[in-house]
Design a protein around this motif. Structure first.
Motif, short mmCIF file in Angstrom:
data_model
loop_
_atom_site.label_atom_id
_atom_site.label_comp_id
_atom_site.label_asym_id
_atom_site.label_seq_id
_atom_site.Cartn_x
_atom_site.Cartn_y
_atom_site.Cartn_z
N GLU A 159 4.32 -1.72 15.97
CA GLU A 159 4.05 -2.75 16.95
C GLU A 159 3.02 -3.78 16.31
N ASN A 160 2.23 -3.18 15.55
CA ASN A 160 0.87 -4.30 15.07
C ASN A 160 0.74 -3.70 13.88
N ILE A 161 -0.07 -4.39 13.00
CA ILE A 161 -0.35 -4.13 11.71
C ILE A 161 -0.92 -2.54 11.14
N SER A 162 -1.75 -2.34 12.25
CA SER A 162 -2.23 -0.94 12.15
C SER A 162 -1.43 0.24 12.46
N GLN A 163 -0.47 0.05 13.13
CA GLN A 163 0.65 0.94 13.40
C GLN A 163 1.55 1.22 12.10
N ALA A 164 1.68 -0.12 11.36
CA ALA A 164 2.48 -0.25 10.14
C ALA A 164 1.83 0.51 9.13
N ALA A 165 0.68 0.43 9.21
CA ALA A 165 -0.37 1.21 8.05
C ALA A 165 -0.14 2.64 8.51
N GLN A 166 -0.26 3.12 9.76
CA GLN A 166 -0.31 4.65 9.93
C GLN A 166 1.21 4.99 9.79
N PHE A 167 2.23 4.30 9.52
CA PHE A 167 3.59 4.84 9.38
C PHE A 167 3.58 5.31 7.76
N VAL A 168 2.86 4.37 7.18
CA VAL A 168 2.91 4.88 5.50
C VAL A 168 1.84 6.05 5.51
N GLU A 169 0.73 5.99 6.16
CA GLU A 169 -0.30 7.05 5.89
C GLU A 169 0.16 8.32 6.34
N SER A 170 0.95 8.18 7.21
CA SER A 170 1.52 9.45 7.86
C SER A 170 2.87 10.11 7.12
N GLY A 171 3.38 9.28 6.39
CA GLY A 171 4.33 9.76 5.78
C GLY A 171 5.92 9.22 6.56
N GLY B 74 4.28 0.32 2.59
CA GLY B 74 3.98 -0.61 3.51
C GLY B 74 3.49 -1.96 2.89
N ILE B 75 3.58 -2.82 3.84
CA ILE B 75 3.01 -4.31 3.36
C ILE B 75 2.12 -4.43 4.63
N ILE B 76 0.62 -4.09 4.38
CA ILE B 76 -0.20 -4.13 5.42
C ILE B 76 -1.50 -5.35 5.14
N ALA B 77 -2.22 -5.32 6.11
CA ALA B 77 -3.46 -6.35 5.86
C ALA B 77 -4.34 -5.83 4.82
N TRP C 101 0.89 -1.19 -0.01
CA TRP C 101 -0.06 0.00 -0.03
C TRP C 101 0.99 1.26 0.02
N VAL C 102 0.52 2.17 -0.71
CA VAL C 102 1.11 3.59 -0.79
C VAL C 102 0.18 4.57 -0.80
N PRO C 103 0.43 5.71 -0.33
CA PRO C 103 -0.70 7.05 -0.53
C PRO C 103 -0.82 7.64 -1.73
N ASN C 104 -1.78 8.00 -1.93
CA ASN C 104 -2.10 8.81 -3.16
C ASN C 104 -0.97 9.84 -3.64
N ARG C 105 -0.38 10.33 -2.69
CA ARG C 105 0.62 11.29 -3.07
C ARG C 105 1.90 10.62 -3.69
N SER C 106 2.03 9.43 -3.43
CA SER C 106 3.20 8.69 -4.03
C SER C 106 3.17 8.37 -5.38
N PRO C 107 4.14 8.69 -6.17
CA PRO C 107 4.36 8.47 -7.62
C PRO C 107 4.56 6.92 -8.11
N LEU C 108 4.59 6.39 -7.02
CA LEU C 108 4.95 4.79 -7.17
C LEU C 108 3.59 4.11 -7.89
N LYS D 114 12.93 4.70 0.77
CA LYS D 114 13.80 4.74 1.87
C LYS D 114 13.42 3.92 2.70
N LYS D 115 11.96 3.77 3.30
CA LYS D 115 11.57 3.00 4.40
C LYS D 115 10.28 2.39 4.03
N ILE D 116 10.07 1.10 4.52
CA ILE D 116 8.95 0.06 4.14
C ILE D 116 8.64 -0.32 5.51
N ALA D 117 7.19 -0.10 5.77
CA ALA D 117 6.78 -0.53 7.01
C ALA D 117 5.87 -1.88 6.74
N ILE D 118 6.25 -2.64 7.92
CA ILE D 118 5.72 -3.75 7.96
C ILE D 118 5.40 -3.95 9.72
#
Length: 259
Positions: free
Chosen positions: A172-184, A189-192, A112-119, A135-139
């Motif tokens: 710490e959990n999959i929700s926090q991993a998702a928050q890392f990507v969502e917040s920048g 991230g590889i999320i649920a 998953w990537v946010p809409n602002r990402s060109p990826l 540079k950073k991949i959240a799991i």
């Protein structure tokens, strides 16, 4: 006057004794649930409350951390794990109600990537993680989060884990991993899949669903805990999850069901 007060008390007591178990005065139902269930279970809890009048206190976190807490006597009534292995161990240890183990879903993961990402993650798939700008991949932390273990297995399946392991940021959990990507705080991230399909995250980003064969099945299981004081209400919640309304909600969030 005293007679009237006495009669009123008798009527009140009789009324309590004739209530259906789900209507009787009891403590709130407490549920420990894996973080991948965040959005799906908030809908389930709301629907269950409207149908039964039973109030639910929902705690979300990593399956492994909840497992340790329950072993140490944490006062939950129900435990929904993202890895059925944890509730099986509780059953074997005599900490779960015999026969209550229920394989309630099979989970999936997504890049998953946010809409602002060109990826163009939908086209690149797992190869997106190799993009030089990443540079950073959240799991989720694979030590205690099943979705973190699935993410590592998928990267190993696509033979990229050793090339990106130094870029991993552990939630710490999959929700926090998702928050890392969502917040920048992370670029991707590889999320649920269940989180990627939640209305807010679906509107805020784009994703690629990781093929099921790329990682061991995320078989998710639940048990009623033996020290629960609300076992009847816990059974009712499990039946609600198994029922048509519960199944529809789970399907909408990308969960499949074991054969």
């Amino acid at each position: 006057m005293r007679v009237l007060v006495y009669l009123a008390l008798v009527v009140a007591v009789v009324g309590l004794l004739t209530l259906h178990p789900s209507e009787a005065v009891c403590e709130d139902l407490t549920i420990a649930a894996a973080s991948d269930l965040n959005f799906a279970f908030k809908e389930l809890v709301d629907g269950f409350g409207k149908a039964t009048g039973i109030r639910v206190k929902l705690s979300l976190g990593s399956s492994g951390n909840f497992f340790l807490q329950i072993q140490n006597g944490a006062p939950f009534d129900l435990y929904f794990s993202a890895d059925i292995g944890y509730p099986k161990k509780l059953e074997e240890a005599g900490l779960a109600v015999p026969g209550s183990l229920y394989r309630y879903a099979v989970g999936r993961i997504a890049v998953w990537v946010p809409n602002r990402s060109p990826l163009e993650v939908e086209k690149l798939g797992m190869e997106a993680l190799l993009t030089p700008s990443i540079k950073k991949i959240a799991i989720a932390n694979p030590k205690h989060a099943p979705y973190g273990r699935a993410a590592v297995a998928a990267m190993e399946h696509f033979k990229i884990y050793d090339r990106v392991r130094d870029k991993l940021v552990l939630g710490e959990n999959i929700s926090q991993a998702a928050q890392f990507v969502e917040s920048g705080a992370a670029d991707v991230g590889i999320i649920a899949l269940s989180l990627a399909l939640a209305p807010a995250m679906k509107a805020a980003g784009k994703y690629w669903e990781v093929p099921a064969e790329a990682h061991p099945p995320l078989e998710q299981g639940a048990v009623i805990l033996k020290n629960s004081k609300n076992q009847q209400a816990a059974k009712e919640f499990l039946n609600f999850v198994k029922g048509p309304q519960g199944q529809e909600i789970m399907k909408r969030y990308g969960f499949t069901f074991p054969n």
